[in-house]
Design a protein around this motif. Sequence first.
Motif, PDB file in Angstrom:
ATOM      1  N   UNK A  85       0.740  -1.269   0.256  1.00 44.37           N
ATOM      2  CA  UNK A  85      -0.099   0.056  -0.303  1.00 44.37           C
ATOM      3  C   UNK A  85       0.545   1.542  -0.050  1.00 44.37           C
ATOM      4  N   UNK A  86       2.103   1.293   1.229  1.00 45.44           N
ATOM      5  CA  UNK A  86       2.671   2.083   0.816  1.00 45.44           C
ATOM      6  C   UNK A  86       4.042   2.654  -0.452  1.00 45.44           C
ATOM      7  N   UNK A  87       3.940   1.568  -1.338  1.00 47.77           N
ATOM      8  CA  UNK A  87       4.129   1.990  -2.946  1.00 47.77           C
ATOM      9  C   UNK A  87       4.070   3.187  -3.256  1.00 47.77           C
ATOM     10  N   UNK A  88       2.185   3.143  -3.094  1.00 45.62           N
ATOM     11  CA  UNK A  88       1.854   4.484  -3.704  1.00 45.62           C
ATOM     12  C   UNK A  88       2.071   6.124  -2.699  1.00 45.62           C
ATOM     13  N   UNK A  90       1.558   8.882  -2.562  1.00 47.39           N
ATOM     14  CA  UNK A  90       0.415   9.589  -1.646  1.00 47.39           C
ATOM     15  C   UNK A  90       0.033   9.493  -0.283  1.00 47.39           C
ATOM     16  N   UNK A  91       0.351   7.273  -0.029  1.00 43.22           N
ATOM     17  CA  UNK A  91       0.216   6.799   0.593  1.00 43.22           C
ATOM     18  C   UNK A  91       1.291   7.104   1.623  1.00 43.22           C
ATOM     19  N   UNK A  92       2.464   6.897   1.140  1.00 39.67           N
ATOM     20  CA  UNK A  92       4.217   7.081   1.352  1.00 39.67           C
ATOM     21  C   UNK A  92       3.843   8.038   2.077  1.00 39.67           C
ATOM     22  N   UNK A  93       3.817   8.856   2.088  1.00 38.77           N
ATOM     23  CA  UNK A  93       4.220  10.427   2.403  1.00 38.77           C
ATOM     24  C   UNK A  93       3.575  10.316   4.279  1.00 38.77           C
ATOM     25  N   UNK A  94       2.679   9.234   4.639  1.00 41.52           N
ATOM     26  CA  UNK A  94       2.044   9.051   5.638  1.00 41.52           C
ATOM     27  C   UNK A  94       2.770   8.156   6.728  1.00 41.52           C
ATOM     28  N   UNK A  95       3.880   7.778   5.940  1.00 43.41           N
ATOM     29  CA  UNK A  95       4.452   6.407   7.127  1.00 43.41           C
ATOM     30  C   UNK A  95       4.609   6.507   8.022  1.00 43.41           C
ATOM     31  N   UNK A  96       5.219   8.145   8.339  1.00 37.00           N
ATOM     32  CA  UNK A  96       6.372   8.305   9.755  1.00 37.00           C
ATOM     33  C   UNK A  96       5.311   7.730  10.764  1.00 37.00           C
TER      34      UNK A  96
END
Length: 591
Positions: free
Chosen positions: A126-129, A131-137
Amino acid sequence: MSEAAASNLPRWDLSDLYPGPQSEELKRDLDRAGRDAIAFEDKHAGRVASLDGGSFANAIGDYERITEILHRIFSYAQLLHASDVSNPDIGRFYQDIQEKGTEISAHLIFFTLEINRIDDSKLEEMLKVPDAARYAPWIRDIRAFRAHQLSDELEKMLHEKEVAGRGSFVRLFDETMASLRFPVNGEDLTITQVTDRLSSREPEKRKAAAKVMGTVLGDNMRLFSLITNTLAKDKEIEDRWRGYARPVSSRNLANQVEDEVVDALVTAVKGSYGDLSHRYYRLKARWMGMEKLDYWDRNAPLPEDTDRTYSWDEARETVLSAYSRFSPELADIGRKFFDNPWIDVPARPGKASGAFAHPTVPSVHPYLLLNFMGRGRDVMTLAHELGHGCHQVLAGEQGPLLSATPLTLAETASVFGEMMTFRSMVDAETDATRRRVMLAGKVEDMLNTVVRQIAFHEFERHVHDERRNGELSEERLGEIWMQCQRESLGDAFRFDDEYKNYWAYIPHFIHSPFYVYAYAFGDCLVNALYSVFLEGHEGFQKKYLDMLRAGGTKTHKDLLAPFGLDASDPAFWKRGLTVISGFIDELEEVS
């Protein structure tokens, strides 16, 4: 400070948040947040793990937007309440907002709970996208609590009970403390005014204030003991259900710092009690011509201190000039707080005691609360809270979910702001005696921030540990307080009986258990950072502002790495404490 002078000090204008507690704008946002939260739950509850990366990013964006509305409403209510804690109408409004906001946010709880149940490999996909990866922290910090998460039903129940449980006792403490009056020489003083008297030049004024303060706190000790015991038991129950090994563990996890790192800090500071506070206060006793200091002499001005007071304009220019010499960009951010009604300055009956910086939401701006009395320490407090405010403005660039900074790093800009201001003031002083007085004042501030806060931490640790075995009596609470104070302050002090009640006025014990070690963490961290700055570290200012801009996106290890520092290294704490010890060495030499 005279009433006339205080009446001309700036007060904040909260209309940037809402025009008033009954405004249509506030009601509209409250209704909107309620509708959107229900719709969000209907759309995503039970389905989060099945979302693709793009849909997951959109869901986080919707969640962020709703929570920002709620935080804006909460911020307004909190700040309005802090303006006049004793006003019953404001108190009811504050409680209503707490209850309505809790009811709305209950519809959002499922989201983070379900994020924690997503399989690691699925989440990675999911975090490969982008816009989603931005929220990884943010996701990283949420998932740090996975092992301590309860069932959805229990989490929702605990959330909804907050306003009628712990939140009610916090409100009871705040309103009680704000309503207390301390009769000193015909005047009925507030808690802010009576603690200010403890820094008076006149020993009899200090003594009178100290005695009355201890007596009034003692007269209300049954209530303060009940509040403390209830909140400690409430924490013990929740910690047990969540599986935390120690009372401090949940705070450490929220601060993104390992138990071992905090233990190393506490051990280092306690091991330095003799070299720091014990040594300094014996020196101060000699300066004041005493064999021992009375406890009300801890913050007493030195005999050579001219008891200079500062006007608000002088305090503002002193702080902004210091900020500007370090970084014009930082000073420009700080200046906005003075050019706009973002600071509430005067001490007044009913106003919350102490000082704070409230970040509100990134789409608005922070607000600062002070209780300015014109003393040198008030200038340092302004520098401290302005540092928080600048940090919050810079971190706000990360957005609502990524701007929040863990407590261990939240004190960095504030303590650094104090250090910049102190260095600026002492470097500009040409009189040797005055420089010694200023240096001693800085040492006392650092001891209050490091040694005193670790002593507070130890008090909390003992109280929460013992509360697991049953309710603590008023007498036992006083005994623990006195034990921790004697250990930290040393044999240079005499303590009268009423001093055993002084633990009761410390708001952090009630508002945020185990918050206090963050002050010592921040002070030692800043001492280490400042020593790197003085060594001429290349590009320091830019790296420093980048650190503040990072908000909650990086851990303390990542943030300190560009400066060659590591808080997990025992030498790190020694480096920070050596700065204080060096100041005391200098004072001994000039004495």
